[in-house]
Scaffold this motif. Structure first.
Motif, PDB file in Angstrom:
ATOM      1  N   VAL D 183       0.762  -1.428  -0.064  1.00  0.00           N
ATOM      2  CA  VAL D 183       0.036   0.120   0.054  1.00  0.00           C
ATOM      3  C   VAL D 183       0.892   1.286  -0.128  1.00  0.00           C
ATOM      4  O   VAL D 183       0.468   2.401  -0.514  1.00  0.00           O
ATOM      5  CB  VAL D 183      -0.779  -0.001   1.156  1.00  0.00           C
ATOM      6  CG1 VAL D 183      -1.699   1.412   1.325  1.00  0.00           C
ATOM      7  CG2 VAL D 183      -2.020  -1.222   1.060  1.00  0.00           C
ATOM      8  N   LYS D 184       2.126   1.333   0.554  1.00  0.00           N
ATOM      9  CA  LYS D 184       3.209   2.210   0.827  1.00  0.00           C
ATOM     10  C   LYS D 184       2.423   3.653   1.084  1.00  0.00           C
ATOM     11  O   LYS D 184       2.549   4.518   0.421  1.00  0.00           O
ATOM     12  CB  LYS D 184       3.779   2.731  -0.803  1.00  0.00           C
ATOM     13  CG  LYS D 184       4.541   1.399  -1.287  1.00  0.00           C
ATOM     14  CD  LYS D 184       5.243   1.654  -2.730  1.00  0.00           C
ATOM     15  CE  LYS D 184       5.451   0.587  -3.202  1.00  0.00           C
ATOM     16  NZ  LYS D 184       5.975  -0.667  -2.453  1.00  0.00           N
ATOM     17  N   PRO D 185       1.673   3.366   2.318  1.00  0.00           N
ATOM     18  CA  PRO D 185       1.141   4.527   3.000  1.00  0.00           C
ATOM     19  C   PRO D 185       2.056   5.747   3.386  1.00  0.00           C
ATOM     20  O   PRO D 185       3.159   5.478   3.803  1.00  0.00           O
ATOM     21  CB  PRO D 185       0.501   3.992   4.156  1.00  0.00           C
ATOM     22  CG  PRO D 185       1.267   2.859   4.538  1.00  0.00           C
ATOM     23  CD  PRO D 185       1.778   2.410   3.393  1.00  0.00           C
ATOM     24  N   ASN D 210       2.108   9.272  18.680  1.00  0.00           N
ATOM     25  CA  ASN D 210       2.932   9.180  17.545  1.00  0.00           C
ATOM     26  C   ASN D 210       4.145   8.467  17.461  1.00  0.00           C
ATOM     27  O   ASN D 210       5.111   8.618  16.967  1.00  0.00           O
ATOM     28  CB  ASN D 210       3.335  10.572  16.924  1.00  0.00           C
ATOM     29  CG  ASN D 210       3.793  11.501  17.881  1.00  0.00           C
ATOM     30  OD1 ASN D 210       4.366  10.885  18.987  1.00  0.00           O
ATOM     31  ND2 ASN D 210       4.140  12.653  17.289  1.00  0.00           N
ATOM     32  N   THR D 211       4.176   7.412  18.632  1.00  0.00           N
ATOM     33  CA  THR D 211       5.301   6.846  18.983  1.00  0.00           C
ATOM     34  C   THR D 211       5.434   5.396  18.642  1.00  0.00           C
ATOM     35  O   THR D 211       6.295   4.764  18.797  1.00  0.00           O
ATOM     36  CB  THR D 211       5.594   6.745  20.501  1.00  0.00           C
ATOM     37  OG1 THR D 211       4.330   6.133  21.146  1.00  0.00           O
ATOM     38  CG2 THR D 211       5.727   8.130  21.094  1.00  0.00           C
ATOM     39  N   GLY D 212       4.307   4.956  17.534  1.00  0.00           N
ATOM     40  CA  GLY D 212       4.425   3.497  16.897  1.00  0.00           C
ATOM     41  C   GLY D 212       3.631   2.696  18.162  1.00  0.00           C
ATOM     42  O   GLY D 212       3.129   2.878  19.098  1.00  0.00           O
ATOM     43  N   ILE D 213       3.896   1.555  17.493  1.00  0.00           N
ATOM     44  CA  ILE D 213       3.221   0.186  17.972  1.00  0.00           C
ATOM     45  C   ILE D 213       4.102  -0.885  18.266  1.00  0.00           C
ATOM     46  O   ILE D 213       4.977  -1.168  17.234  1.00  0.00           O
ATOM     47  CB  ILE D 213       1.818  -0.278  17.556  1.00  0.00           C
ATOM     48  CG1 ILE D 213       2.077  -0.404  15.974  1.00  0.00           C
ATOM     49  CG2 ILE D 213       0.490   0.833  17.603  1.00  0.00           C
ATOM     50  CD1 ILE D 213       1.005  -1.122  15.120  1.00  0.00           C
ATOM     51  N   SER D 214       3.743  -1.784  19.136  1.00  0.00           N
ATOM     52  CA  SER D 214       4.367  -3.170  19.062  1.00  0.00           C
ATOM     53  C   SER D 214       3.276  -4.135  19.179  1.00  0.00           C
ATOM     54  O   SER D 214       3.061  -4.590  20.267  1.00  0.00           O
ATOM     55  CB  SER D 214       5.449  -3.209  20.092  1.00  0.00           C
ATOM     56  OG  SER D 214       5.267  -2.564  21.371  1.00  0.00           O
ATOM     57  N   PRO D 215       2.662  -4.603  18.293  1.00  0.00           N
ATOM     58  CA  PRO D 215       1.652  -5.487  18.365  1.00  0.00           C
ATOM     59  C   PRO D 215       2.005  -6.861  19.148  1.00  0.00           C
ATOM     60  O   PRO D 215       2.739  -7.473  18.947  1.00  0.00           O
ATOM     61  CB  PRO D 215       1.149  -5.772  16.918  1.00  0.00           C
ATOM     62  CG  PRO D 215       2.328  -5.215  16.061  1.00  0.00           C
ATOM     63  CD  PRO D 215       3.187  -4.530  16.816  1.00  0.00           C
ATOM     64  N   LEU D 226       6.749  -1.329  15.614  1.00  0.00           N
ATOM     65  CA  LEU D 226       6.531  -0.620  14.139  1.00  0.00           C
ATOM     66  C   LEU D 226       6.419   0.811  14.350  1.00  0.00           C
ATOM     67  O   LEU D 226       5.497   1.282  15.135  1.00  0.00           O
ATOM     68  CB  LEU D 226       5.200  -1.249  13.508  1.00  0.00           C
ATOM     69  CG  LEU D 226       4.966  -2.612  13.275  1.00  0.00           C
ATOM     70  CD1 LEU D 226       3.656  -3.011  12.700  1.00  0.00           C
ATOM     71  CD2 LEU D 226       6.244  -2.940  12.141  1.00  0.00           C
ATOM     72  N   ASN D 227       7.428   1.729  13.888  1.00  0.00           N
ATOM     73  CA  ASN D 227       7.153   3.079  14.046  1.00  0.00           C
ATOM     74  C   ASN D 227       8.225   3.687  12.922  1.00  0.00           C
ATOM     75  O   ASN D 227       8.393   2.935  11.985  1.00  0.00           O
ATOM     76  CB  ASN D 227       8.060   3.355  15.539  1.00  0.00           C
ATOM     77  CG  ASN D 227       9.305   2.989  15.609  1.00  0.00           C
ATOM     78  OD1 ASN D 227      10.145   2.710  14.572  1.00  0.00           O
ATOM     79  ND2 ASN D 227       9.973   2.231  16.948  1.00  0.00           N
ATOM     80  N   GLU D 228       7.937   5.072  12.946  1.00  0.00           N
ATOM     81  CA  GLU D 228       8.584   5.660  11.815  1.00  0.00           C
ATOM     82  C   GLU D 228      10.012   5.051  11.428  1.00  0.00           C
ATOM     83  O   GLU D 228      10.311   5.034  10.178  1.00  0.00           O
ATOM     84  CB  GLU D 228       8.807   7.125  12.132  1.00  0.00           C
ATOM     85  CG  GLU D 228       8.808   7.940  10.611  1.00  0.00           C
ATOM     86  CD  GLU D 228       8.512   9.495  10.960  1.00  0.00           C
ATOM     87  OE1 GLU D 228       8.181   9.823  12.146  1.00  0.00           O
ATOM     88  OE2 GLU D 228       8.561   9.922   9.946  1.00  0.00           O
ATOM     89  N   ALA D 229      10.850   4.858  12.469  1.00  0.00           N
ATOM     90  CA  ALA D 229      12.428   4.223  12.126  1.00  0.00           C
ATOM     91  C   ALA D 229      12.067   2.948  11.736  1.00  0.00           C
ATOM     92  O   ALA D 229      13.152   2.789  10.457  1.00  0.00           O
ATOM     93  CB  ALA D 229      13.045   4.255  13.432  1.00  0.00           C
ATOM     94  N   GLY D 232       9.066   3.256   8.095  1.00  0.00           N
ATOM     95  CA  GLY D 232       9.461   4.251   7.088  1.00  0.00           C
ATOM     96  C   GLY D 232       8.138   5.249   6.960  1.00  0.00           C
ATOM     97  O   GLY D 232       8.366   6.019   5.931  1.00  0.00           O
ATOM     98  N   CYS D 233       7.203   5.142   7.681  1.00  0.00           N
ATOM     99  CA  CYS D 233       6.226   6.080   7.637  1.00  0.00           C
ATOM    100  C   CYS D 233       5.755   6.274   9.176  1.00  0.00           C
ATOM    101  O   CYS D 233       5.958   5.377   9.969  1.00  0.00           O
ATOM    102  CB  CYS D 233       4.991   5.530   6.617  1.00  0.00           C
ATOM    103  SG  CYS D 233       4.086   4.481   7.637  1.00  0.00           S
ATOM    104  N   LYS D 234       4.954   7.458   9.085  1.00  0.00           N
ATOM    105  CA  LYS D 234       4.559   7.697  10.506  1.00  0.00           C
ATOM    106  C   LYS D 234       3.650   6.818  11.046  1.00  0.00           C
ATOM    107  O   LYS D 234       2.966   6.245  10.272  1.00  0.00           O
ATOM    108  CB  LYS D 234       3.834   9.127  10.627  1.00  0.00           C
ATOM    109  CG  LYS D 234       4.718  10.530  10.380  1.00  0.00           C
ATOM    110  CD  LYS D 234       4.224  11.488  11.084  1.00  0.00           C
ATOM    111  CE  LYS D 234       5.194  12.708  10.714  1.00  0.00           C
ATOM    112  NZ  LYS D 234       5.485  13.176  11.808  1.00  0.00           N
TER     113      LYS D 234
END
Lengths: 337, 337, 337, 337
Positions: D183-185, D210-215, D226-229, D232-234
């Protein structure tokens, strides 16, 4: 689903190879052999269960059938839609054999199999895939985490329901590709509810093929196909027709009525008028001029919610038996209530 | 449902008075007035909404219509099956007015109303009644316990879903009678999913009548009727056709096709053959000889699950507005999400 | 449910006789016999299954137990909440025996039994009753219509889920009475989800009694009781604790913690302070001052949705085996998938 | 979820930054400013609604809070769990503003946003994510197919529910990565049900970060973040606490009880014993010795099924308003019934 292909005289929507080969034979006689196609049939359980293997051997067979080269195994039984646990066990065994015959071989390690449950979980006749995805005995996460705890005779199984594009906004093929890129399966087994041409097939037939899938194609869009060539692993499709579209139903009813009338009208002027009405003309007539309003309707039995429970249990357990070589019919109940 | 009655030439299964009066008019011309029957119609919302009141005045009307004396109000709108909240609000108001016009009057105390949600909660197109029973604003228990807490302008409302005989082993009429004996309502409002004759009516029509109900009758058994005479209180029925049976659909398609062919075949020998095929003959032909296997199938739209949400919300809120005189369209959302 | 009764020192909410008798014994010693009460226990399946029969013999027993005269059979097994079909079959047999031992006797005709599934079908831990009502093998409608078709060895079974007063506006006891007036059963079997005192009992215990039910009482209102005296037929109650209320849980945790501390604090001044904190004081303290906000919360396992499937299948099949004398464990699967 | 981190004295499981900052302040006094952390709060709707923004500015803040650098916006309102459509509209607006403030900016084209609904759709308190994924207004497929039909002011939205590893056999992070690769969001918005520390927070709080998730991390496994780092996306996370684990609940109750007793016991020998019981000791004591059996239990309100409907509707519409700049509160009802 494969959409509308032109086969023989004319063929409204069907996803079943057996409906096509039967139609082709019907146009000639029963002993007719379709060039490039091999058909083998056997009856089991005193006729309560029939297994037919249609093998499309070459491009000539492809052209005649309007379907790609490969194996199409069909299991037929009215017991599928009835509350008949004993017959269901027989069907599960036969289904497991059919799937096994199409699985890739692997010398040492267990197979890594990804089950894909296609369909919309919010439209009852389309829930087969998501339900099966939820009922297969999933092991891959345990295998990765604590391989020593996993029984021998159990493969690496993961399962996934990608939903439908109308709900996700994403091509289903894209979702599957994304998941497969990470899981890297030896084989994908995709389950889907199909459209049949004949109402008698609703919830009475299972088709197993090794020719891949094209998710969403049946509703009119030809999207990216998923098969061994395009995704790099075997793709087995397991499908059960759960609906007939209304236009097909009405069109077929007309054909049958006209055949019925033709028999009685031979040698009358009426005969000539009737026999000029081709099947395709009816279909277009009904679809475009007479019943535009029914073109979104589908035909299902009232008890569809209950039948989906049987179907999903049968297909999930057929897969369980096929992929986990150490499991028995008795074991499967422990894991899939 | 009312089952198969013989009306005019022939009438396959319909529960809708408007389909019968329309059929009778069609046989003649549009200005024809059915003896013993009064028909009034008005269009609203620039044609997006039509309200028709069929009043059967006497036994002559009963005979002509094949339905008992009383009022049959029909609301027609394609908006019913679409996600159109603004039009839904209009339909709710019109439905509330229709129900109000049939409610009994009471001088001082609030009305004591029992809502009965007929149908099988496990078969999607039949869930309308149980869903509505669950969405009306129930107050009777509060009224009995702490009457001082209850707002003025709120009636005593209880609601109940008696399920179906196939699931309970009890005649639905027996269950309703048992509950009504204890609740002693001034009026019963019964909600049911109906069968229509025409596929265009599916999920586009609401019928409100004051002639009572005969639960289960539509599936072939004529059980005890529940109406003012037999249960001692007014019985208002609110019905929405959610299915067409497949035989009716195919039969109607044939009729239409033959009409279509007749127009083109005038002055040909073919004409005489075709016009001799009566509707009833088709129906029997299809039902008995050609398609015995489809007689258990029903026709519904694929998105039926979603449409049932709209329908139940509209009907429940129409009832809420009609019976709780102090409630407004704005209030109802607070109680029925 | 029976609400809060004062038993021995103090007893927060429990519906289980076995919890009361165990608490009374705990206060003394294990060989203590509660006056007016007979307790028999046996272990089965190598301890995987225990059956306890508490019989309250007279008013002295009633007073000691805070529950009416009658039989209270308890089946305990952790297997109830696990996916263990083999153990489930054992539990089904034991449950069937327990129910059979409380059924009325009838010389010639089959018994006429009405199953009542109490509870709210929209709150997962409370769905046991409605689910069971839907899974028992219903026969009464067939027996009335075509008695010759009904197998010998099958009783007249009807079943019904009256929902809850908050949803219907009608006292549940009224609904049951209304239905029973029409069905005229020899025996009612009522199924309900219960509240336990101890978290270890959640989904691990079945209680079968012949002392009747008082629907809705457990949530704080003492409504009309339904038992042989008030409704004119035997009333068997089958209950499974599926929740513990949060205040009870916290209160019990405190008691245990204090016991734990007391053991370590003997001969210290601390001891006297601690032992003065009675259980009841904790309970009130927690309920009123410390945690008013948790009093609406309930404790359930995360996998409650799945466990409800096991429980309802076990209870429904236990009833099927008990009431239909001709049915076997093998048959029941044919009728209840 | 973030699992158990040691913060300040001790912190049992919480996913909410606001619970940590409140706990840190409680240990000192209300005017205390946590080094490296900025806290701003405002009350709205006469106190019915509070918005708090906790910004962790640097590694000192990270260390103090036990959470990564970033913004944590918390919306608190008891109205979230009540049937209060007017207050819900206010909350939707405030939530939309909070999400907007964290969205990436894009000069010309519409944003391409992927909504991820985390959680298990078969465990009621965990269904928030899947429900929201199903209720956002999905447009990406239309945008790709017929961009000219799409209104201005509508972004490219796709949505997806990856289920949980226990059901799929696949790491949830792998599934998300696979879908995101296709999807490349520009931005992922992930929705999840959280665990809170305090029972009062259940269904009353929304946290947006806005700090990501760790499912999956919350159930004990620290999987790929899973985060911006890493992706690769917010990655914006929207969470609502829907459960408290039972051990935390009991432990907190003990703490509160002890505080309560300490106030009354000052200057007594009891005081010294009590004050030595640290929170962590209780927690371990309860978890390991006293209540091992409750460690799998969770605390939820009885009406959780109903509350999940409110919550998912609020969160889905907050997202709709935030990402589709041309949509208004009135529009959203047209697309999400």
């Amino acid at each position: 689903m494969d959409g509308y292909e032109k086969v023989g005289n004319f063929s409204p929507r069907t996803d079943l190879a057996i409906e096509i080969s039967n139609a082709l034979k019907l146009d000639r006689d029963d002993s007719y052999e379709i060039p490039g196609v091999e058909v083998k049939q056997k009856a089991l359980e005193e006729g309560a269960l029939a297994v037919t293997k249609v093998r499309i051997l070459n491009t000539e067979g492809e052209k005649n059938m309007g379907k790609p080269i490969g194996d199409y195994i069909t299991i037929e039984s009215n017991g599928l839609k009835q509350n008949n646990p004993e017959l269901h066990e027989k069907i599960i065994s036969v289904l497991a054999e059919a799937i096994k015959s199409l699985l890739p071989e692997k010398k040492q390690d267990p197979l890594n199999i990804l089950v894909i449950g296609l369909g919309n979980r919010f439209a009852t006749p389309d829930t087969l895939g998501p339900k099966v995805a939820n009922q297969v005995f999933v092991t891959r996460h345990m295998a990765l985490k604590e391989p020593e705890l996993l029984d021998e005779g159990v493969c690496y199984l993961s399962s996934f329901a990608p939903s439908v594009m109308g709900l996700t906004g994403i091509e289903t093929a894209e979702v599957i590709r994304g998941v497969a890129d990470n899981v890297k399966p030896d084989c994908i087994i995709a389950i889907d509810a199909l459209a049949a041409r004949s109402a008698t097939r609703i919830n009475t037939t299972i088709q197993i093929t090794n020719t891949g899938i094209s998710p969403g194609a049946g509703v009119g869009n030809k999207r990216k196909e998923l098969n061994e060539a395009t995704i790099g692993c075997k793709v087995i499709a397991v499908g059960v027709p759960t609906v007939v579209d209304t236009v097909t139903l009405v069109s077929d009813a007309l054909n049958d009525l006209i055949s019925h009338m033709l028999k009685q009208a031979e040698h009358s002027p009426f005969y000539d008028v009737l026999k000029d009405l081709t099947a395709e003309e009816h279909y277009q007539l009904i679809k475009e001029s007479i019943y535009p309003e029914i073109s979104d309707l589908f035909v299902t039995p009232k008890e569809i919610d209950e039948v989906m429970e049987y179907l999903s249990s049968i297909v999930a357990n057929g897969i369980n038996l096929a992929v986990h070589p150490g499991m028995t019919l008795k074991d499967i109940n422990k894991y899939t209530y």
